[in-house]
Design a protein around this motif. Structure first.
Motif, PDB file in Angstrom:
ATOM      1  N   GLU A 122       0.816  -1.215   0.000  1.00 46.29           N
ATOM      2  CA  GLU A 122       0.000   0.000   0.000  1.00 46.29           C
ATOM      3  C   GLU A 122       0.850   1.265   0.000  1.00 46.29           C
ATOM      4  O   GLU A 122       0.473   2.275  -0.597  1.00 46.29           O
ATOM      5  N   TYR A 123       2.000   1.207   0.655  1.00 42.05           N
ATOM      6  CA  TYR A 123       2.848   2.390   0.774  1.00 42.05           C
ATOM      7  C   TYR A 123       4.085   2.334  -0.123  1.00 42.05           C
ATOM      8  O   TYR A 123       5.022   3.100   0.055  1.00 42.05           O
ATOM      9  N   ASP A 124       4.071   1.463  -1.119  1.00 42.36           N
ATOM     10  CA  ASP A 124       5.188   1.362  -2.048  1.00 42.36           C
ATOM     11  C   ASP A 124       5.386   2.693  -2.775  1.00 42.36           C
ATOM     12  O   ASP A 124       4.437   3.271  -3.305  1.00 42.36           O
ATOM     13  N   GLY A 125       6.600   3.181  -2.748  1.00 44.98           N
ATOM     14  CA  GLY A 125       6.917   4.439  -3.413  1.00 44.98           C
ATOM     15  C   GLY A 125       6.712   5.672  -2.552  1.00 44.98           C
ATOM     16  O   GLY A 125       7.019   6.779  -2.980  1.00 44.98           O
ATOM     17  N   PHE A 126       6.172   5.517  -1.356  1.00 44.48           N
ATOM     18  CA  PHE A 126       5.953   6.638  -0.453  1.00 44.48           C
ATOM     19  C   PHE A 126       7.265   6.987   0.251  1.00 44.48           C
ATOM     20  O   PHE A 126       8.085   6.118   0.511  1.00 44.48           O
ATOM     21  N   ALA A 132       4.454   8.301   7.472  1.00 44.42           N
ATOM     22  CA  ALA A 132       4.161   8.784   8.828  1.00 44.42           C
ATOM     23  C   ALA A 132       2.901   9.641   8.835  1.00 44.42           C
ATOM     24  O   ALA A 132       2.042   9.487   9.709  1.00 44.42           O
ATOM     25  N   SER A 133       2.762  10.493   7.855  1.00 40.44           N
ATOM     26  CA  SER A 133       1.583  11.350   7.762  1.00 40.44           C
ATOM     27  C   SER A 133       0.316  10.529   7.544  1.00 40.44           C
ATOM     28  O   SER A 133      -0.718  10.765   8.180  1.00 40.44           O
ATOM     29  N   ALA A 134       0.379   9.549   6.654  1.00 41.41           N
ATOM     30  CA  ALA A 134      -0.785   8.704   6.368  1.00 41.41           C
ATOM     31  C   ALA A 134      -1.221   7.907   7.589  1.00 41.41           C
ATOM     32  O   ALA A 134      -2.411   7.657   7.791  1.00 41.41           O
ATOM     33  N   LEU A 135      -0.246   7.507   8.419  1.00 34.43           N
ATOM     34  CA  LEU A 135      -0.549   6.706   9.610  1.00 34.43           C
ATOM     35  C   LEU A 135      -0.769   7.568  10.854  1.00 34.43           C
ATOM     36  O   LEU A 135      -1.043   7.037  11.930  1.00 34.43           O
ATOM     37  N   ASN A 136      -0.639   8.893  10.712  1.00 37.18           N
ATOM     38  CA  ASN A 136      -0.759   9.804  11.855  1.00 37.18           C
ATOM     39  C   ASN A 136       0.230   9.466  12.956  1.00 37.18           C
ATOM     40  O   ASN A 136      -0.123   9.397  14.129  1.00 37.18           O
ATOM     41  N   LEU A 137       1.464   9.235  12.552  1.00 32.06           N
ATOM     42  CA  LEU A 137       2.537   8.891  13.482  1.00 32.06           C
ATOM     43  C   LEU A 137       3.700   9.850  13.316  1.00 32.06           C
ATOM     44  O   LEU A 137       3.944  10.354  12.227  1.00 32.06           O
ATOM     45  N   PRO A 138       4.455  10.044  14.395  1.00 30.43           N
ATOM     46  CA  PRO A 138       5.718  10.766  14.234  1.00 30.43           C
ATOM     47  C   PRO A 138       6.688   9.900  13.414  1.00 30.43           C
ATOM     48  O   PRO A 138       6.635   8.662  13.485  1.00 30.43           O
TER      49      PRO A 138
END
Length: 149
Positions: A122-126, A132-138
């Protein structure tokens, strides 16, 4: 490496039948107080856990965080409350403890409690920042996923 933290989370679930961070705060009787980010009680942080604030356990948290990030921050602070019962704020602030280790443990607790996972497809190429932003994590939390594989 952190199986003892996993066991703590399982114990919470067995005891309270929930992993919802807000319900856990209610069950454990830790108060949540939202404050303006300029509040001196936050000491410049997003949140601050206090074991004894006029006889109450309390987490002061900024009132301007998005709900998903707020859940992570509350879960992180709950990690401190449960995992670090023998560490006093004075000792923590005076560097008498390994702060990095304690913060990593609280981050790990929050990630596992909230059941956050990275789907590599899902996060390939990110970029790391985008994940971190998509997961709301630092960003610092993404290191935990590499160690946990």
């Amino acid at each position: 490496m952190y199986s003892w933290i996993n066991n703590c989370i399982l114990g919470l679930y067995d005891l309270y039948a929930t992993k919802d961070v807000y319900e856990l705060y209610d069950c454990i009787e830790i108060k949540i107080t939202k404050l303006d980010k300029q509040s001196i009680l936050l000491q410049g942080n997003e949140a601050y856990y206090c074991r004894n604030y006029f006889g109450n356990e309390i987490v002061f948290i900024r009132n301007d965080l998005n709900i998903e990030y707020e859940k992570f921050v509350l879960a992180h602070e709950l990690g401190h409350a449960i995992l670090h019962t023998n560490i006093f704020t004075v000792a923590y602030n005076n560097c008498l403890t390994n702060r990095d280790k304690i913060e990593i443990q609280a981050d790990y607790f929050a990630i596992k409690l909230l059941e956050i996972d990275i789907n590599s497809i899902e996060y390939d190429g990110f970029t790391i920042e985008q994940i971190a932003s998509a997961l709301n994590l630092p960003i610092r939390c993404l290191k935990i996923f590499r160690k946990d594989e």
